[in-house]
Design an enzyme around this catalytic site. Structure first.
Site, PDB file in Angstrom:
ATOM      1  N   GLU A 100       6.552   4.135   4.925  1.00  0.00           N
ATOM      2  CA  GLU A 100       6.753   5.303   5.790  1.00  0.00           C
ATOM      3  C   GLU A 100       8.187   5.833   5.835  1.00  0.00           C
ATOM      4  O   GLU A 100       8.604   6.406   6.851  1.00  0.00           O
ATOM      5  CB  GLU A 100       6.313   4.923   7.209  1.00  0.00           C
ATOM      6  CG  GLU A 100       7.234   3.913   7.951  1.00  0.00           C
ATOM      7  CD  GLU A 100       6.793   2.450   7.845  1.00  0.00           C
ATOM      8  OE1 GLU A 100       6.019   2.122   6.911  1.00  0.00           O
ATOM      9  OE2 GLU A 100       7.220   1.647   8.686  1.00  0.00           O
ATOM     10  N   ASN A 101       8.984   5.701   4.782  1.00  0.00           N
ATOM     11  CA  ASN A 101      10.360   6.214   4.774  1.00  0.00           C
ATOM     12  C   ASN A 101      10.432   7.600   5.405  1.00  0.00           C
ATOM     13  O   ASN A 101       9.598   8.447   5.135  1.00  0.00           O
ATOM     14  CB  ASN A 101      10.870   6.301   3.340  1.00  0.00           C
ATOM     15  CG  ASN A 101      10.499   5.084   2.525  1.00  0.00           C
ATOM     16  OD1 ASN A 101      10.886   3.990   2.872  1.00  0.00           O
ATOM     17  ND2 ASN A 101       9.699   5.277   1.480  1.00  0.00           N
TER      18      ASN A 101
ATOM     19  N   GLY B 243       0.820  -1.203   0.000  1.00  0.00           N
ATOM     20  CA  GLY B 243       0.000   0.000   0.000  1.00  0.00           C
ATOM     21  C   GLY B 243       0.853   1.252   0.000  1.00  0.00           C
ATOM     22  O   GLY B 243       0.675   2.135  -0.835  1.00  0.00           O
TER      23      GLY B 243
ATOM     24  N   GLU C 219       3.568  -1.787  13.635  1.00  0.00           N
ATOM     25  CA  GLU C 219       2.398  -1.925  12.760  1.00  0.00           C
ATOM     26  C   GLU C 219       1.084  -2.008  13.547  1.00  0.00           C
ATOM     27  O   GLU C 219       0.112  -1.333  13.224  1.00  0.00           O
ATOM     28  CB  GLU C 219       2.559  -3.113  11.814  1.00  0.00           C
ATOM     29  CG  GLU C 219       3.704  -2.951  10.811  1.00  0.00           C
ATOM     30  CD  GLU C 219       3.597  -1.697   9.947  1.00  0.00           C
ATOM     31  OE1 GLU C 219       2.529  -1.063   9.922  1.00  0.00           O
ATOM     32  OE2 GLU C 219       4.605  -1.339   9.298  1.00  0.00           O
TER      33      GLU C 219
ATOM     34  N   HIS D 247      -1.919   6.555   8.312  1.00  0.00           N
ATOM     35  CA  HIS D 247      -1.088   5.455   8.813  1.00  0.00           C
ATOM     36  C   HIS D 247       0.403   5.747   8.593  1.00  0.00           C
ATOM     37  O   HIS D 247       1.203   5.675   9.527  1.00  0.00           O
ATOM     38  CB  HIS D 247      -1.508   4.158   8.118  1.00  0.00           C
ATOM     39  CG  HIS D 247      -0.728   2.954   8.511  1.00  0.00           C
ATOM     40  ND1 HIS D 247      -1.162   2.073   9.475  1.00  0.00           N
ATOM     41  CD2 HIS D 247       0.461   2.477   8.089  1.00  0.00           C
ATOM     42  CE1 HIS D 247      -0.275   1.111   9.627  1.00  0.00           C
ATOM     43  NE2 HIS D 247       0.723   1.331   8.784  1.00  0.00           N
ATOM     44  N   GLU D 248       0.749   6.082   7.369  1.00  0.00           N
ATOM     45  CA  GLU D 248       2.176   6.309   7.079  1.00  0.00           C
ATOM     46  C   GLU D 248       2.681   7.533   7.833  1.00  0.00           C
ATOM     47  O   GLU D 248       3.799   7.537   8.341  1.00  0.00           O
ATOM     48  CB  GLU D 248       2.423   6.468   5.575  1.00  0.00           C
ATOM     49  CG  GLU D 248       1.892   5.335   4.702  1.00  0.00           C
ATOM     50  CD  GLU D 248       2.273   3.944   5.168  1.00  0.00           C
ATOM     51  OE1 GLU D 248       3.361   3.781   5.770  1.00  0.00           O
ATOM     52  OE2 GLU D 248       1.479   3.005   4.952  1.00  0.00           O
TER      53      GLU D 248
HETATM   54  N1  ARG Z   1       5.590  -0.554   6.609  1.00  0.00           N
HETATM   55  C1  ARG Z   1       4.626  -0.482   5.547  1.00  0.00           C
HETATM   56  C2  ARG Z   1       3.318  -0.096   6.200  1.00  0.00           C
HETATM   57  O1  ARG Z   1       2.617  -0.834   6.782  1.00  0.00           O
HETATM   58  C3  ARG Z   1       4.443  -1.738   4.791  1.00  0.00           C
HETATM   59  C4  ARG Z   1       5.661  -2.396   4.322  1.00  0.00           C
HETATM   60  C5  ARG Z   1       5.377  -3.729   3.797  1.00  0.00           C
HETATM   61  N2  ARG Z   1       6.602  -4.413   3.549  1.00  0.00           N
HETATM   62  C6  ARG Z   1       6.651  -5.676   3.113  1.00  0.00           C
HETATM   63  N3  ARG Z   1       7.781  -6.212   2.945  1.00  0.00           N
HETATM   64  N4  ARG Z   1       5.578  -6.348   2.895  1.00  0.00           N
HETATM   65  O2  ARG Z   1       2.969   1.007   6.272  1.00  0.00           O
HETATM   66 ZN    ZN Z   2       2.500   0.370   8.674  1.00  0.00          ZN
END
Ligand code: ARG
Ligand code: ZN
Length: 875
Positions: free
Chosen positions: A265-266, A262, A321, A298-299
C-alpha cells in the site's frame, strides 16, 4: 536479537524531511539522501545518531554540506553511527549509498523484476536502499528525484504528486515526485521501467479530481480493466461507508511479476504482485477475479487505515492489517453476497488461523516479541485481527462502531498509533468499557465455547448455559476469560426468530449475549413452544463451538434458520464431525460413509432455488482434509482422512445424482462472460456438481467434454482439476494437461496454475511428479509465484503427499527450503510454516517431520527468517 514490545521508546533524533535522488543504471543504482534532523529535547549532546542499514555500501556522508571527520562516524553494511552532531537545532545529513538492484534476490528494498526497477520496503526494506531511522514511528514528507535511461525506463514513478520532469544528457531523463503527507519509510516506493498504462478520472465526494493509473509490463495492460473498475468501486465505497476520501492528485498501481507478497500500500503508488491485477476470462478464474477485487480494495483502504494513521511499532501491525482486512471483507460483503463472503472468511480463518493458533507458531494478535518481523504477517495478525474488529462492531452495534471509527480518523490522523489508541476511540465514542475485550489482543489461542440448553415447557422458559475455556498454548500468554459476543436467535418452527424476555443471567443486548465470565447462564422467558437455539450466528467470535444439540434440532436449523450463515455452519459442523469419526476408525461395511439424513439436508440446501447459487455451492463443499486433521488434533493419519472424504464424496454423488444433473443442465453458459458474483456463483455450483458426478461415476468423459468446450478459465480449470486429480492415469487427463500447457505456456500466471494443479494431485506419488517438475524449463526458484505454485502448494495443499508416511515429502520440502533460503529467505520461511502442525500426526510422520526440521536447524548459515520459524516450530 529478540525485539520486545515493552522496550519501545521514541528515537533520539526527530526527522523533519527527506529528499532523495535515485540514479538508475544498468547494474547499479546511486542513492543520495538528505535528511533534515534534530536532536529530540532532553537527549544528551553526546548521544550518537544510529541509522539502520542492510547490506549497504556507504559512498559518502556530509553534515550541513561539509565532510565529516573520519572519527565522527562508523559505517558497516548494517549500521551508520554518527557522533558529534549539533546539540540543538536542525541539521542536514547527506548520505550516499550504492546498491545493485539486479543482484537483489531477496526482493526487499530496490530490485529489478523483468527489467523493471521496483521497491518493497515493508517492513524493513528501506534500510536496503539507504541508511535510515527505518521504523514506522519516524514520519516525514519526501521529495524524490529519479534519473534513468529514457529507453529502459520511460516511466518514472514514486509516492505523492508529480512535480517536475525533464531531459538529461546521454539519453537520460528525470522525474521529481513530491509527497506532502508525512509517512514512514516502509511506505516509500519507486518504480521505473518501460510500462504500459491505463488511466481514468475519479472525482471524490467533495469534488476533488484524481487521476487513477494502472501500469503493467508491455502488452498486458488490456488485462487491467477489471482492477481499474474494482479500484473505482473501492474509492466510492470508502466514501459512503466510512466517510474516507482520497487525498492526492494521483493514485497509481503497478503490476510486478516477481513479488514476495500479494501487494503493498505505498502512499499513492501501490505495488502489486501482477497476479492481483491482471485478468481476463480466458486466463483467470472467478476466484481470481474475487481475489483482485479484494486486494485492490485492501491496498486502497490502507490509505486511511495504515497510511494516514500508521503504526507506532511493528507490534501494532494488526492495527492496520486486521482493520483493513475487516474493511475489505465488508466491501466484498456489500459488493457480492454477505453470507457467502462470511462463509469464505470463516473457512479461511479455520484453514489458516486456527491451526496457527493451536500449534507451535501460536502468537497473540498483538505479539509481545519477535525475532524477525516478516514472520508476523500471519493469519493471526490479519484474519484473527479482522475478527477482533468485527467483534467490536458486534459489541457496539453498527452506529456506535461508526462513531468510534470517525473518532479514530479524527483523533489520530497523522499519528503512528497503538491498539490502545484504537480501543480508546470506541470506548470514548460509545461510552463502553472494552478493558476485558482487549484481552483478545494479548492472549493467544482459540477459546472453546460450550453451549447447553434446557427447555421447561410448563413455564415456557429456555435456560442456556455458556462456558468458555482457553488452554494456555505455546506462546504462554494466559487463559483468562474473554468477552465473547454470542449472536443468537430463538427460531420458531415457522422459520422466524421468536420474541422473548430475558429473566436473568448474562447480559443480553438485542441479539447478542455477552459472555464475560467463565461460565454463565441466560434464562429466556415467554418463548412459547420450544424454539431451536441458533448460536454464534455469523461466527460472531473466533471460537471452537461445542453445542449440545440434538441431531433433529440441528437439521431443523439447517432448513429454517433465517441466518443463512448459520444454516451453512450447522451443516458443515455435522459433516465435519461425521468425517472426523469416520477418519478415527474405519466404518463397518454396512455403514454409510455419512449419515443419510445429513446428506439429504445438504442436498436440500443445494437444491433450494430460492437461494443464490454461490451459497448452494458452499453447502456442497466438504470441510477440507487439513480441517479434519485439525479437529482430530492428535495421531492424525492423512490416508484415513482421505479415504473417509472420498467415500463421502462418492456417496453424496450417488445420492444427489439427479440434482447434480439438473444443476448441470441448467447451467448453460451465457453468451458473454461476466465476472459478476451471480454468474460466478452459477459456474461454481455447476462445477461442484460435475465433481460429485465424476466421484460417483468414476467416468472422466463429462469432465473431458467440459474441458474441450470450455469458454472461460473457470470452467476449463475446474474440468482439468477433476481429470488430473481424480483420473491422473487416464489418457484424457494427460491429453488435457498437455493441451493446457501448450495453450498457455507464454502466460506465467496460467503456467503457475498448471504447476499447482500437479502439486495437489491427491496421491503419495505426487511427490515424484513435483520432484520431476523442478527440472521443467519453466521452473525457477527466483520467481516467488512459481515457487509457491509448485513447492508451497505441495507442502500446504497436498496433505497426502507432503505428509507421506515414509517422510519423503518432508525431506523434499526441507531441501527446497534450504536452497531457497540462500536466495529469498522470506519465501523460504513462509514455506517452512507448512510444518507447523507436525506434532498432531501419528508417531511415524511426527518423527520424520521433526528430523526434517532438525536438519534445517543444523544448517549453519540459515537465515534469521527461516531459523525463527524452524526454531519456534520445534519448541
Ligand atoms: N502491507 C501489505 C498488505 O497487507 C503486506 C506487506 C507484507 N510484508 C511483509 N514483509 N511480509 O497489504
Ligand atoms: Zn494490508
Amino acid at each position: 536479537p529478540t525485539i520486545k514490545l515493552e522496550d519501545y521508546r521514541p528515537t533520539d533524533f526527530v526527522l523533519h524531511s527527506v529528499a532523495m535522488t535515485i540514479r538508475l543504471f544498468e547494474g547499479s543504482a546511486e542513492i543520495d539522501t538528505q535528511l533534515v534532523l534534530e536532536r529530540r529535547e532532553g537527549v544528551g549532546a553526546d548521544t550518537p545518531l544510529v541509522l539502520d542499514g542492510d547490506e549497504l555500501t556507504l559512498s559518502g556522508v556530509t553534515l550541513d554540506g561539509a565532510a565529516l571527520a573520519a572519527d565522527a562516524y562508523t559505517a558497516s553494511p548494517e549500521r551508520l553511527e554518527i557522533s558529534a552532531l549539533p546539540a540543538a537545532g536542525r541539521f542536514t545529513l547527506a548520505i550516499g549509498t550504492r546498491i545493485v538492484p539486479e543482484e537483489n534476490t531477496k526482493l526487499m528494498g530496490l530490485y529489478r523484476s523483468n527489467g523493471v526497477w521496483c521497491t518493497q520496503c515493508e517492513a524493513e526494506g528501506f534500510r536496503r536502499i539507504t541508511y535510515f531511522l527505518d521504523r514506522p514511528d519516524v514520519l516525514a514528507p519526501y521529495k524524490v528525484r529519479i534519473e534513468a535511461d529514457k529507453a529502459a525506463a520511460p516511466i518514472l514513478l514514486s509516492n505523492g504528486n508529480p512535480a517536475e520532469h525533464g531531459e538529461l544528457p546521454d539519453d537520460r531523463h528525470f522525474a521529481v515526485w513530491d509527497d506532502p503527507f508525512n509517512k514512514p519509510s516502509y511506505l516509500f516506493a519507486v518504480v521505473a521501467g518501460d510500462l504500459d498504462s491505463i488511466h481514468e478520472e475519479f472525482t471524490t465526494a467533495s469534488g476533488k479530481p484524481v487521476t487513477l493509473g494502472i501500469y503493467t509490463e508491455k502488452g498486458r495492460v488490456a488485462q487491467a480493466g477489471y482492477a481499474m473498475d474494482a479500484l473505482k468501486r473501492s474509492m466510492w465505497w470508502d466514501e459512503r461507508r466510512f466517510g474516507r476520501e482520497y487525498d492526492l492528485d494521483v493514485f497509481n498501481v503497478v503490476a510486478i511479476s516477481d513479488f514476495n507478497m500479494g501487494a503493498m500500500e505505498n502512499k499513492g503508488l501501490n505495488v502489486f504482485n501482477h497476479k492481483y491485477v491482471l485478468l481476463d476470462s480466458d486466463t483467470a478464474t472467478d476466484a481470481d477475479y474475487a481475489g483482485v477485487e479484494t486486494v485492490i480494495a485492501h491496498e486502497y483502504f490502507h490509505n486511511w487505515t495504515g497510511n494516514r494513521i500508521t503504526c507506532r511499532d511493528w507490534f501494532q501491525l494488526c492495527l492496520k492489517e486486521g482493520l483493513t482486512v475487516y474493511r475489505d471483507q465488508e466491501f466484498s460483503a456489500d459488493e457480492r453476497s454477505a453470507p457467502v463472503q462470511r462463509i469464505n472468511s470463516v473457512r479461511r480463518l479455520k484453514a489458516h488461523q486456527f491451526p496457527e493458533d493451536q500449534g507451535p507458531l501460536q502468537h497473540p494478535v498483538r505479539p509481545r516479541e519477535y525475532k524477525e518481523i516478516n514472520n508476523f504477517y500471519t493469519a493471526t495478525v490479519y484474519d484473527k485481527g479482522a475478527e477482533l474488529v468485527r467483534m467490536i462492531a458486534t459489541i457496539l452495534g453498527r452506529d456506535d462502531f461508526r462513531k468510534g471509527m470517525d473518532l479514530y480518523f479524527e483523533r489520530h490522523d497523522g499519528d503512528a498509533a497503538t491498539i490502545e489508541d484504537f480501543i480508546a476511540c470506541f470506548e470514548d465514542a460509545a461510552g463502553a468499557d472494552l478493558t476485558q475485550f482487549a484481552l483478545w489482543y494479548s492472549q493467544a489461542g482459540t477459546p472453546s465455547l460450550a453451549i447447553t440448553e434446557d427447555y421447561d415447557a410448563a413455564s415456557g422458559t429456555l435456560t442456556v448455559g455458556l462456558k468458555q475455556a482457553l488452554e494456555v498454548g505455546a506462546s504462554g500468554t494466559g487463559g483468562a476469560p474473554f468477552h465473547i459476543p454470542v449472536r443468537f436467535g430463538l427460531v420458531g418452527s415457522n422459520g422466524e426468530d421468536k420474541a422473548f424476555t430475558v429473566a436473568h443471567g448474562a447480559e443480553v443486548d438485542g441479539d447478542v449475549i455477552h459472555l464475560t465470565g467463565e461460565e454463565e447462564t441466560v434464562v429466556f422467558e415467554n418463548v412459547g413452544e420450544r424454539p431451536y437455539l441458533s448460536v454464534l450466528r455469523d461466527f460472531s467470535a473466533p471460537v471452537t463451538l461445542h453445542h449440545e444439540q440434538s441431531l433433529s434440532d440441528r437439521l431443523a436449523l439447517a432448513r429454517l434458520d433465517p441466518n443463512l450463515f448459520n444454516r451453512w455452519r450447522i451443516l458443515n459442523d455435522l459433516v465435519a464431525e461425521a468425517l472426523v469419526e469416520a477418519s478415527r476408525k474405519p466404518l463397518a461395511p454396512s455403514q454409510p460413509p455419512l449419515p443419510p439424513e445429513i446428506v439429504d439436508a445438504i442436498l436440500g440446501s443445494a437444491g433450494d432455488e430460492s437461494i443464490e447459487a454461490a451459497y448452494r455451492a458452499q453447502a456442497l463443499a466438504l470441510p477440507s482434509e487439513p480441517e479434519i486433521a485439525r479437529m482430530l488434533a492428535e495421531n492424525v493419519d492423512p490416508d484415513a482422512i482421505h479415504a473417509a472424504v472420498e467415500a463421502a464424496k462418492r456417496f453424496i454423488g450417488e445420492r444427489g445424482r439427479k440434482l447434480f444433473e439438473a444443476i448441470r443442465a441448467d447451467a448453460r453458459p451465457a453468451a458473454d462472460f461476466s465476472p459478476d458474483a451471480d454468474s460466478a456463483g452459477r459456474r461454481s455450483l455447476a462445477n461442484v456438481a460435475l465433481g460429485y458426478l465424476a466421484a460417483a461415476s468414476g467416468d472422466p468423459a463429462p469432465a473431458e467434454a467440459q474441458y474441450a468446450a470450455a469458454r472461460n478459465m473457470t470452467d476449463r480449470l475446474a474440468a482439468l482439476a477433476i481429470l488430473v486429480h481424480r483420473f491422473p492415469a487416464a489418457d484424457a487427463s494427460k491429453a488435457a494437461l498437455a493441451d493446457f500447457y501448450t495453450r498457455f505456456e507464454d502466460d506465467g500466471l496460467v503456467v503457475d496454475k498448471w504447476f499447482a494443479l500437479q502439486a495437489t494431485i491427491p496421491d503419495v506419488a505426487a511427490l515424484d511428479t513435483v520432484a520431476g517438475l523442478l527440472d521443467h524449463p519453466k521452473f525457477t526458484l527466483r520467481n516467488p509465484n512459481r515457487v509457491r505454485a509448485l513447492v508451497g502448494t505441495f507442502a500446504g495443499g497436498n496433505q497426502l503427499a507432503f505428509h507421506r508416511a515414509d517422510g519423503a515429502g518432508y525431506r523434499f520440502v526441507a531441501e527446497r527450503i534450504a536452497e531457497l533460503d540462500k536466495l529469498n529467505p522470506q519465501i523460504a520461511a513462509r514455506i517452512a510454516t507448512t510444518f507447523r502442525s507436525w506434532r498432531s500426526f501419528e508417531a511415524g510422520r511426527r518423527h520424520a517431520a521433526k528430523a526434517a526440521l532438525e536438519n534445517l536447524a543444523a544448517i549453519p548459515d540459515l537465515s534469521n527468517d527461516t531459523r525463527d520459524i524452524v526454531g519456534r516450530s520445534l519448541r
